[in-house]
Structure formats: C-alpha cells, structure tokens
Design a protein around this motif. Structure first.
Motif, PDB file in Angstrom:
ATOM      1  N   GLN A  77      -8.264   6.803   7.233  1.00 17.07           N
ATOM      2  CA  GLN A  77      -9.061   6.535   6.030  1.00 17.07           C
ATOM      3  C   GLN A  77      -9.759   7.793   5.511  1.00 17.07           C
ATOM      4  O   GLN A  77     -10.909   7.748   5.067  1.00 17.07           O
ATOM      5  CB  GLN A  77     -10.095   5.429   6.261  1.00 17.07           C
ATOM      6  CG  GLN A  77      -9.518   4.115   6.764  1.00 17.07           C
ATOM      7  CD  GLN A  77      -9.683   3.947   8.246  1.00 17.07           C
ATOM      8  OE1 GLN A  77      -8.744   4.115   9.025  1.00 17.07           O
ATOM      9  NE2 GLN A  77     -10.896   3.620   8.677  1.00 17.07           N
ATOM     10  N   ASN A  78      -9.044   8.922   5.557  1.00 11.88           N
ATOM     11  CA  ASN A  78      -9.641  10.187   5.161  1.00 11.88           C
ATOM     12  C   ASN A  78      -9.646  10.422   3.647  1.00 11.88           C
ATOM     13  O   ASN A  78     -10.335  11.321   3.177  1.00 11.88           O
ATOM     14  CB  ASN A  78      -8.906  11.352   5.836  1.00 11.88           C
ATOM     15  CG  ASN A  78      -9.345  11.556   7.273  1.00 11.88           C
ATOM     16  OD1 ASN A  78     -10.478  11.256   7.633  1.00 11.88           O
ATOM     17  ND2 ASN A  78      -8.449  12.054   8.111  1.00 11.88           N
ATOM     18  N   ARG A  79      -8.859   9.630   2.910  1.00 13.10           N
ATOM     19  CA  ARG A  79      -8.840   9.786   1.457  1.00 13.10           C
ATOM     20  C   ARG A  79      -9.872   8.841   0.824  1.00 13.10           C
ATOM     21  O   ARG A  79     -10.035   7.703   1.274  1.00 13.10           O
ATOM     22  CB  ARG A  79      -7.440   9.491   0.911  1.00 13.10           C
ATOM     23  CG  ARG A  79      -6.336  10.404   1.471  1.00 13.10           C
ATOM     24  CD  ARG A  79      -6.307  11.741   0.779  1.00 13.10           C
ATOM     25  NE  ARG A  79      -5.381  12.678   1.422  1.00 13.10           N
ATOM     26  CZ  ARG A  79      -4.068  12.746   1.149  1.00 13.10           C
ATOM     27  NH1 ARG A  79      -3.517  11.898   0.298  1.00 13.10           N
ATOM     28  NH2 ARG A  79      -3.319  13.650   1.757  1.00 13.10           N
ATOM     29  N   PRO A  80     -10.558   9.280  -0.221  1.00 12.56           N
ATOM     30  CA  PRO A  80     -11.665   8.473  -0.774  1.00 12.56           C
ATOM     31  C   PRO A  80     -11.227   7.136  -1.370  1.00 12.56           C
ATOM     32  O   PRO A  80     -12.036   6.206  -1.454  1.00 12.56           O
ATOM     33  CB  PRO A  80     -12.279   9.384  -1.848  1.00 12.56           C
ATOM     34  CG  PRO A  80     -11.194  10.361  -2.189  1.00 12.56           C
ATOM     35  CD  PRO A  80     -10.432  10.574  -0.922  1.00 12.56           C
ATOM     36  N   ASN A  81      -9.976   7.010  -1.786  1.00 15.67           N
ATOM     37  CA  ASN A  81      -9.522   5.783  -2.442  1.00 15.67           C
ATOM     38  C   ASN A  81      -8.743   4.865  -1.504  1.00 15.67           C
ATOM     39  O   ASN A  81      -8.014   3.978  -1.963  1.00 15.67           O
ATOM     40  CB  ASN A  81      -8.660   6.113  -3.656  1.00 15.67           C
ATOM     41  CG  ASN A  81      -7.469   7.002  -3.305  1.00 15.67           C
ATOM     42  OD1 ASN A  81      -7.502   7.714  -2.304  1.00 15.67           O
ATOM     43  ND2 ASN A  81      -6.423   6.959  -4.109  1.00 15.67           N
ATOM     44  N   TRP A  82      -8.881   5.047  -0.178  1.00 15.11           N
ATOM     45  CA  TRP A  82      -8.096   4.248   0.767  1.00 15.11           C
ATOM     46  C   TRP A  82      -8.403   2.756   0.641  1.00 15.11           C
ATOM     47  O   TRP A  82      -7.494   1.917   0.746  1.00 15.11           O
ATOM     48  CB  TRP A  82      -8.356   4.703   2.207  1.00 15.11           C
ATOM     49  CG  TRP A  82      -9.724   4.365   2.742  1.00 15.11           C
ATOM     50  CD1 TRP A  82     -10.840   5.157   2.724  1.00 15.11           C
ATOM     51  CD2 TRP A  82     -10.138   3.129   3.344  1.00 15.11           C
ATOM     52  NE1 TRP A  82     -11.909   4.507   3.280  1.00 15.11           N
ATOM     53  CE2 TRP A  82     -11.514   3.261   3.679  1.00 15.11           C
ATOM     54  CE3 TRP A  82      -9.493   1.930   3.652  1.00 15.11           C
ATOM     55  CZ2 TRP A  82     -12.244   2.249   4.281  1.00 15.11           C
ATOM     56  CZ3 TRP A  82     -10.224   0.916   4.269  1.00 15.11           C
ATOM     57  CH2 TRP A  82     -11.573   1.077   4.577  1.00 15.11           C
TER      58      TRP A  82
END
Length: 287
Positions: A77-82
C-alpha cells in the motif's frame, strides 16, 4: 594501515546492517496465519494462530454460482491511491487474493468498512506491522494454512496461503495464494516452494485456483512453474487485456491457474496504485 582501516570500516558496515535489519524486521519461527474479520478495529492487536485455522461452520463463498476473483500485489500500500483502486477492483468480487499486503491501520479500516474477512500469512513484521499474502472474502474459509519459504539472499521469507471454501454446488474449492521467492541463484528454492503447495493440492478432490505473484522472471522459473502445476491438472488463464507486470525480458510475473470451473472472462487492466497491475478473473461454477 590502510588495509586495517578498510577492514574496520567493512566490519562497521556489516554490524550496522545487521543491527538495522534486527531493528526493522521480526521473523516468525514458523509459518502462521492471522484470522481477520470485519469486527477488527485499527487499534486491535491481531494475534497469529498456529500454522492452520479451521472453521467448524463455513458458508459458501460464491454468489448464485458466480465466483469473481481479484489477484493483486498491492506493493505494501505504498501508493497514495491504493485504497480507491482496491475499492473499485473489489466491487464485484467474491474473493481477493493479495500479495505484499501490509496490515496497517488503514488496511484494517478498509477491511471493516467492506465487511471482509480472511487470513494473512505473517511472512515477517516490518516495524511491528505484519506483511504477507492476504485472502479476503465475505465468509471465512473452512481451512486456512500458512506456508513460508526463506529468500536465500535477503533472508526474508516469502509466503503462501492454502485455503478451502465451500461452494453452492456442494463442492469444495481449494485456493493457493502465493508470493514466490525472488532472489535466488538457480531454481532450487523456487521449485521447493511450489512443490510443497502442489503436494497438498494433489490430495484435493474438486475445483482449484492457484494464483499470485510467481516472480517468473526467467525461462527456467517459468518452466519450473508450469511443470509443477501441470502435475496438479490446472490450466493457466489467458487475458483479453493483458497488462500484467513484466520483467525486462517481457515475461509476466503474475498468473492464475484453475481447475473444475468455467472461465467466463479475464483481464489485467492498468493501474498506477501499485507496481503490479491487477488480475480480474470471472468464473461460473460447474453444475
């Protein structure tokens, strides 16, 4: 003198690396599964079970004979839009098979809001947060067992989950969610991880799904994967839109194999919410 300084510096770097590793990562002594239900809270202390979970009163997982599956390495979940992406892809799914899931308070909250339940295999903890493969559905499985395989170079385990779910046609579905070992010299550890899971699947009578991030980045790994899974009698899905993540040589890393189900549709759409694109696969149960 110069040689002595270099040896001292090398020793300090090694020691610093070791203590940093110990400070960040906690490894379980054996494979463990954690049961996750929609009643958990972001502050709830999740307790790993033993190697296997057993449910005395499981419910069917499909919806009127339809079984829609999402397979996705969600990159911790490292991307802000996950969260927005996962919500969209999971809308019409009965089973989510996730890899590199980090059990943060944000993911727990998403699970509660969606009334999902399932199991996480604790491959390791990073800063006291469990990470590994995660199965989610709206019903808990009949059985869930965790498996881990140590990465020989990084010394961090990769995880897999074997679970069984009752179906409305009175069959029992066996599911393997795998994040395969990656950095190895040769294919010995890779073959061992797959063979352990295939051995369990060979005893199962009924439909099967084997899916996940296989890290199949070489022709040798691809051959091992296909050889081992051929012994189980499963067929690989092909995709109408195939945007699966590829290694630099063009080989895809994510796969889904199945047996005893009718394949209706399969796509691998593009998403910037992870470093992998998801797999969306739609099945109908056999009569």
């Amino acid at each position: 003198m110069k040689k002595r300084v270099l040896i001292t510096l090398a020793g300090l770097v090694t020691a610093a690396t070791y203590f940093t590793y110990q400070a960040i990562f906690t490894l379980p002594e054996s494979a463990q599964v954690t049961t996750i239900t929609s009643s958990i809270t972001p502050s709830h202390d999740l307790q790993p079970e033993l190697a296997c979970y057993q449910n005395p009163a499981p419910q069917v997982i499909d919806h009127n004979g339809q079984l829609n599956v999402l397979v996705w390495n969600i990159y911790k979940q490292n991307r802000p839009n996950w969260q927005r992406a996962l919500e969209g892809f999971s809308q019409d799914k009965q089973l989510l098979l996730l890899q590199e899931a980090s059990m943060t308070s944000q993911l727990r909250e998403w699970i509660v809001q969606g009334r999902w339940s399932g199991h996480l295999v604790d491959a390791f903890k990073a800063f006291d947060t469990s990470a590994g493969v995660l199965n989610l559905a709206h019903q808990l499985p009949e059985l869930a067992c965790g498996y881990t395989e140590m990465e020989p170079w990084l010394r961090l385990p990769k995880s897999a989950l074997y679970a069984t779910y009752p179906l409305s046609n009175e069959q029992l579905l066996a599911v393997v969610n795998i994040h395969a070992v990656n950095f190895t010299y040769g294919t010995q550890e890779y073959h061992h991880q797959l063979e352990r899971l295939a051995k369990v699947l060979k005893t199962h009578v009924g439909p099967i799904i084997v899916a996940g991030d296989f890290n199949s980045w070489s022709e040798q790994r691809l051959a091992v994967m296909k050889q081992v899974l051929a012994s189980v009698g499963v067929t690989e899905v092909t995709y109408q839109r195939d945007h699966r993540k590829q290694f630099i040589n063009g080989l895809p890393l994510d796969h889904l194999f199945y047996r005893g189900l009718t394949l209706e549709k399969a796509e691998a759409p593009i998403s910037d919410a992870s470093d992998h694109n998801p797999l969306e696969v739609y099945f109908r149960l056999l009569p």
